[in-house]
Design a protein around this motif. Structure first.
Motif, PDB file in Angstrom:
ATOM      1  N   GLY A  72       0.827  -1.202   0.000  1.00 19.46           N
ATOM      2  CA  GLY A  72       0.000   0.000   0.000  1.00 19.46           C
ATOM      3  C   GLY A  72       0.860   1.250   0.000  1.00 19.46           C
ATOM      4  N   THR A  73       0.260   2.361   0.426  1.00 21.47           N
ATOM      5  CA  THR A  73       0.951   3.648   0.463  1.00 21.47           C
ATOM      6  C   THR A  73       0.612   4.369   1.761  1.00 21.47           C
ATOM      7  OG1 THR A  73      -0.871   4.691  -0.743  1.00 21.47           O
ATOM      8  CG2 THR A  73       1.009   3.926  -2.046  1.00 21.47           C
ATOM      9  N   LEU A  74       1.394   5.407   2.065  1.00 28.27           N
ATOM     10  CA  LEU A  74       1.162   6.220   3.254  1.00 28.27           C
ATOM     11  C   LEU A  74       0.250   7.399   2.942  1.00 28.27           C
ATOM     12  CD1 LEU A  74       4.681   6.493   4.957  1.00 28.27           C
ATOM     13  CD2 LEU A  74       2.809   4.929   5.509  1.00 28.27           C
TER      14      LEU A  74
ATOM     15  N   LEU B  55      -6.219  31.549   5.329  1.00 26.21           N
ATOM     16  CA  LEU B  55      -4.987  32.325   5.370  1.00 26.21           C
ATOM     17  C   LEU B  55      -3.743  31.425   5.426  1.00 26.21           C
ATOM     18  CD1 LEU B  55      -6.217  34.949   7.985  1.00 26.21           C
ATOM     19  CD2 LEU B  55      -6.348  35.087   5.491  1.00 26.21           C
ATOM     20  N   LEU B  56      -3.838  30.367   6.205  1.00 28.25           N
ATOM     21  CA  LEU B  56      -2.731  29.420   6.356  1.00 28.25           C
ATOM     22  C   LEU B  56      -3.284  28.002   6.434  1.00 28.25           C
ATOM     23  CD1 LEU B  56      -0.794  31.202   9.291  1.00 28.25           C
ATOM     24  CD2 LEU B  56      -0.130  31.247   6.868  1.00 28.25           C
ATOM     25  N   SER B  57      -2.416  26.994   6.154  1.00 28.27           N
ATOM     26  CA  SER B  57      -2.735  25.589   6.412  1.00 28.27           C
ATOM     27  C   SER B  57      -1.657  25.014   7.309  1.00 28.27           C
ATOM     28  CB  SER B  57      -2.810  24.782   5.119  1.00 28.27           C
ATOM     29  OG  SER B  57      -3.966  25.130   4.378  1.00 28.27           O
ATOM     30  N   ILE B  58      -2.094  24.246   8.310  1.00 29.55           N
ATOM     31  CA  ILE B  58      -1.172  23.564   9.224  1.00 29.55           C
ATOM     32  C   ILE B  58      -1.342  22.059   9.039  1.00 29.55           C
ATOM     33  CG2 ILE B  58      -0.568  23.141  11.638  1.00 29.55           C
ATOM     34  CD1 ILE B  58      -1.633  25.905  12.291  1.00 29.55           C
ATOM     35  N   THR B  59      -0.230  21.373   8.866  1.00 30.26           N
ATOM     36  CA  THR B  59      -0.279  19.925   8.701  1.00 30.26           C
ATOM     37  C   THR B  59       0.431  19.265   9.869  1.00 30.26           C
ATOM     38  OG1 THR B  59      -0.291  20.103   6.290  1.00 30.26           O
ATOM     39  CG2 THR B  59       0.336  17.983   7.221  1.00 30.26           C
ATOM     40  N   ASP B  60      -0.295  18.376  10.551  1.00 32.14           N
ATOM     41  CA  ASP B  60       0.271  17.587  11.648  1.00 32.14           C
ATOM     42  C   ASP B  60       0.740  16.257  11.067  1.00 32.14           C
ATOM     43  OD1 ASP B  60       0.943  16.188  13.873  1.00 32.14           O
ATOM     44  OD2 ASP B  60      -1.064  16.189  14.782  1.00 32.14           O
ATOM     45  N   SER B  61       2.056  16.082  10.926  1.00 35.68           N
ATOM     46  CA  SER B  61       2.606  14.860  10.325  1.00 35.68           C
ATOM     47  C   SER B  61       3.256  13.961  11.370  1.00 35.68           C
ATOM     48  CB  SER B  61       3.640  15.228   9.250  1.00 35.68           C
ATOM     49  OG  SER B  61       4.680  16.013   9.813  1.00 35.68           O
ATOM     50  N   SER B  62       2.786  14.056  12.619  1.00 38.91           N
ATOM     51  CA  SER B  62       3.345  13.210  13.680  1.00 38.91           C
ATOM     52  C   SER B  62       2.928  11.752  13.518  1.00 38.91           C
ATOM     53  CB  SER B  62       2.911  13.728  15.053  1.00 38.91           C
ATOM     54  OG  SER B  62       1.491  13.703  15.161  1.00 38.91           O
ATOM     55  N   GLN B  63       1.879  11.516  12.741  1.00 36.29           N
ATOM     56  CA  GLN B  63       1.440  10.149  12.461  1.00 36.29           C
ATOM     57  C   GLN B  63       1.047  10.035  10.986  1.00 36.29           C
ATOM     58  OE1 GLN B  63      -1.809   9.439  15.210  1.00 36.29           O
ATOM     59  NE2 GLN B  63      -0.450   8.356  16.622  1.00 36.29           N
TER      60      GLN B  63
ATOM     61  N   GLU C  87       9.291   2.345   1.839  1.00 36.88           N
ATOM     62  CA  GLU C  87      10.306   2.590   0.818  1.00 36.88           C
ATOM     63  C   GLU C  87      11.140   3.814   1.183  1.00 36.88           C
ATOM     64  OE1 GLU C  87      12.122   1.357  -2.714  1.00 36.88           O
ATOM     65  OE2 GLU C  87      10.404   0.438  -1.718  1.00 36.88           O
ATOM     66  N   GLY C  88      12.471   3.611   1.175  1.00 34.91           N
ATOM     67  CA  GLY C  88      13.369   4.720   1.448  1.00 34.91           C
ATOM     68  C   GLY C  88      13.648   4.981   2.912  1.00 34.91           C
ATOM     69  N   VAL C  89      13.057   4.190   3.810  1.00 40.26           N
ATOM     70  CA  VAL C  89      13.277   4.372   5.246  1.00 40.26           C
ATOM     71  C   VAL C  89      13.995   3.144   5.785  1.00 40.26           C
ATOM     72  CG1 VAL C  89      12.202   4.745   7.491  1.00 40.26           C
ATOM     73  CG2 VAL C  89      11.221   5.807   5.447  1.00 40.26           C
ATOM     74  N   ASP C  90      15.119   3.363   6.435  1.00 43.11           N
ATOM     75  CA  ASP C  90      15.974   2.266   6.883  1.00 43.11           C
ATOM     76  C   ASP C  90      15.607   1.829   8.298  1.00 43.11           C
ATOM     77  OD1 ASP C  90      17.963   0.374   6.850  1.00 43.11           O
ATOM     78  OD2 ASP C  90      19.538   1.768   7.483  1.00 43.11           O
ATOM     79  N   ARG C  91      14.377   1.413   8.487  1.00 41.79           N
ATOM     80  CA  ARG C  91      13.933   0.858   9.764  1.00 41.79           C
ATOM     81  C   ARG C  91      12.635   0.108   9.533  1.00 41.79           C
ATOM     82  NH1 ARG C  91      11.099   5.283  13.694  1.00 41.79           N
ATOM     83  NH2 ARG C  91      10.345   3.336  14.558  1.00 41.79           N
ATOM     84  N   ASN C  92      12.293  -0.770  10.460  1.00 42.18           N
ATOM     85  CA  ASN C  92      11.043  -1.520  10.372  1.00 42.18           C
ATOM     86  C   ASN C  92      10.036  -0.944  11.354  1.00 42.18           C
ATOM     87  OD1 ASN C  92      12.104  -3.353   8.461  1.00 42.18           O
ATOM     88  ND2 ASN C  92      13.013  -4.589  10.076  1.00 42.18           N
TER      89      ASN C  92
ATOM     90  N   THR D 295      -1.741   2.641  11.782  1.00 38.60           N
ATOM     91  CA  THR D 295      -1.168   3.932  12.171  1.00 38.60           C
ATOM     92  C   THR D 295       0.315   3.774  12.491  1.00 38.60           C
ATOM     93  OG1 THR D 295      -3.293   4.648  13.077  1.00 38.60           O
ATOM     94  CG2 THR D 295      -1.334   5.850  13.792  1.00 38.60           C
ATOM     95  N   LEU D 296       1.133   4.664  11.903  1.00 33.37           N
ATOM     96  CA  LEU D 296       2.578   4.637  12.136  1.00 33.37           C
ATOM     97  C   LEU D 296       3.033   5.963  12.736  1.00 33.37           C
ATOM     98  CD1 LEU D 296       3.913   3.069   8.801  1.00 33.37           C
ATOM     99  CD2 LEU D 296       3.193   1.919  10.887  1.00 33.37           C
ATOM    100  N   PRO D 297       3.854   5.905  13.782  1.00 30.12           N
ATOM    101  CA  PRO D 297       4.404   7.146  14.347  1.00 30.12           C
ATOM    102  C   PRO D 297       5.487   7.712  13.435  1.00 30.12           C
ATOM    103  CG  PRO D 297       5.356   5.242  15.442  1.00 30.12           C
ATOM    104  CD  PRO D 297       4.308   4.708  14.503  1.00 30.12           C
ATOM    105  N   ASN D 298       5.663   9.004  13.480  1.00 31.48           N
ATOM    106  CA  ASN D 298       6.646   9.671  12.622  1.00 31.48           C
ATOM    107  C   ASN D 298       7.539  10.569  13.467  1.00 31.48           C
ATOM    108  OD1 ASN D 298       7.889  10.433  10.181  1.00 31.48           O
ATOM    109  ND2 ASN D 298       6.533  12.190   9.936  1.00 31.48           N
ATOM    110  N   GLU D 299       8.112   9.967  14.547  1.00 37.30           N
ATOM    111  CA  GLU D 299       8.908  10.784  15.472  1.00 37.30           C
ATOM    112  C   GLU D 299      10.117  11.420  14.797  1.00 37.30           C
ATOM    113  OE1 GLU D 299       8.445   7.469  15.935  1.00 37.30           O
ATOM    114  OE2 GLU D 299       7.697   7.043  17.964  1.00 37.30           O
ATOM    115  N   LYS D 300      10.725  10.719  13.853  1.00 43.92           N
ATOM    116  CA  LYS D 300      11.943  11.225  13.221  1.00 43.92           C
ATOM    117  C   LYS D 300      11.677  11.987  11.931  1.00 43.92           C
ATOM    118  CE  LYS D 300      14.866   7.564  15.127  1.00 43.92           C
ATOM    119  NZ  LYS D 300      15.849   6.494  14.810  1.00 43.92           N
ATOM    120  N   GLY D 301      10.418  12.145  11.582  1.00 35.21           N
ATOM    121  CA  GLY D 301      10.077  12.904  10.378  1.00 35.21           C
ATOM    122  C   GLY D 301      10.500  12.220   9.089  1.00 35.21           C
ATOM    123  N   GLU D 302      10.603  10.883   9.104  1.00 39.60           N
ATOM    124  CA  GLU D 302      11.070  10.154   7.922  1.00 39.60           C
ATOM    125  C   GLU D 302       9.954   9.840   6.929  1.00 39.60           C
ATOM    126  OE1 GLU D 302      14.587   7.370   9.694  1.00 39.60           O
ATOM    127  OE2 GLU D 302      12.557   6.920  10.380  1.00 39.60           O
TER     128      GLU D 302
END
Length: 413
Positions: free
Chosen positions: A177-179, A252-260, A286-291, A314-321
């Motif tokens: 699938g995809t994110l 006026l602005l858009s805020i994106t929460d990419s923590s997950q 793809e492109g991320v060196d961790r499981n 749901t996947l956490p995105n603590e490192k912003g990868e």
């Protein structure tokens, strides 16, 4: 046996040259081929002939239509003798000093062993016979699938072992699938009252926290300033206005929460019934060196155009990868099974028509022909051919396979 079986000094020298990076030292070691042993004499039943004076016996492993067993034909002065007149015992000493004690009974014109000769047919054979008050004894090596590797060589080659025992099989199905960002991860920011933007406190790409001031606006009605604050944590991913402009009831602005992120995985009809909410999923992006590991949190109620059902993890995105649209490979766990005996899949090798692992006793290694059952993750269930508690080779078992094939060891039939 050691000359035939131990890894050649050339192999060891090459290994040490590579692993220690001693490029300045030329590899000079070599080994001459071991002298070939003469083929043992074969009898009319294709068994091994053993002679002592005018007394002879032919010992054959017979396995046509029956489990492998010993059969023995006897002669004296070249003539068949009554098998009832001979007391016969054969002992097979296997690796680890396990002894199979075989007695014989008369069947027709031969003696038939009273137990199965189980694989591997690798042992020291000791034969004792009595005929007309005289005793006879023979002993020879009948090794197959066995080799010797000195401990220092095994360590240098990173030959690793484990102890065979119980394991938990995690049976899985693949999914792809995809994110995507979760629902509500992107928030639009607008002014509550129309007016002039007197100050823009943040810019495009800047991280903000919930409640942080984003803009100051002077109301057109009250002419008093007020502040527009961030509705959530996130990053400014769109900027549609600048200081001095009118808000004009627009975003006026858009805020994106990419923590997950949500991994949206496709499950096809043959696997519908195997998957449910809470199923454990292991993922690679793809492109991320961790499981990653997660659980299915939602199953979409509609099928896709190709009849796939989409499940969410749901996947956490603590490192912003993680990023939207990244390709995901996953394995969804569909069963967890505890088995009393299993081996690691990485240790399996082919030998003749068998799947084997290499048992280790001291510096000796020998094949164990396996009857295999269910599979799951890194483990394969063992139904027969290996005793619990056996030390066996896991990593780099192919080195054993290559060395045994080089030696060409075979057994009698």
């Amino acid at each position: 046996m050691k000359n035939n079986k131990i890894l050649s000094s050339l192999s060891l020298a090459m290994l040490l040259n590579l692993s220690l990076d001693l490029v300045s030292l030329p590899v000079m070691a070599s080994s001459a081929p071991a002298a070939e042993q003469p083929e043992p004499e074969k009898g009319p039943h294709r068994g091994r002939m053993l002679r002592d004076g005018d007394f002879a016996l032919e010992l054959s492993i017979f396995e046509t239509g029956v489990p492998p067993e010993f059969r023995v034909w006897l002669t004296k002065e070249g003539q068949p003798i009554d098998p009832k007149s001979v007391d016969l015992n054969v002992k097979l000493t296997r690796l680890g000093n396990v002894v199979d004690d075989i007695n014989f009974y008369v069947q027709g014109d031969f003696l038939r062993g009273d137990m199965e000769i189980y694989e591997p047919h690798s042992f020291v054979v000791t034969i004792e016979a009595k005929h007309q008050g005289k005793s006879y004894r023979w002993q020879y090596d009948n090794f197959e699938g066995r080799t010797i590797i000195e401990q220092a060589v095994a360590e240098a080659m990173d030959i690793q072992t484990a102890i065979a025992g119980p394991a938990t099989l995690h049976q899985t199905i693949p999914a792809y699938g995809t994110l995507a960002l979760p629902v509500g991860a992107q928030r639009s920011v607008s002014a509550r009252f129309d007016g002039e933007i007197t100050k823009l406190h943040v810019g495009f790409g800047e991280e903000v926290k919930k409640g942080q001031t984003l803009l100051t606006v002077e109301s057109n009605e009250s002419l008093k300033p007020y502040q527009v604050k961030a509705p959530s944590d996130g990053v400014i991913t769109e900027q549609f206005a600048n200081a001095g402009e009118q808000t004009a009831s627009r975003t006026l602005l858009s805020i994106t929460d990419s923590s997950q992120y949500i991994a949206k995985l496709a499950v096809y009809p043959s696997d519908y019934q195997k998957v449910c909410k809470g199923s454990v999923v292991n993922l690679q992006v793809e492109g991320v060196d961790r499981n990653y590991q997660g659980t299915i949190s939602f199953i979409e109620p509609k099928v896709r155009y190709d009849q796939a059902r989409i499940v969410w993890v749901t996947l956490p995105n603590e490192k912003g990868e993680l990023t939207t649209g990244s390709f995901v490979r996953a394995h969804i766990e569909v069963a967890t099974i505890d088995v009393p005996l299993a081996v690691k899949r990485v240790g399996l090798q082919g030998f003749r028509d068998f799947t084997v692992v290499y048992a280790k006793v001291g510096e000796q290694y020998e094949v164990r022909m396996l009857e295999l059952g269910r599979e799951g993750g890194e483990w394969v269930e063992v139904l027969g051919g290996l005793n619990p508690g056996t030390e066996y080779v896991t990593e780099n078992s192919y080195i054993l396979k290559a060395d045994i094939e080089k030696s060409g060891a075979s057994h009698d039939h």
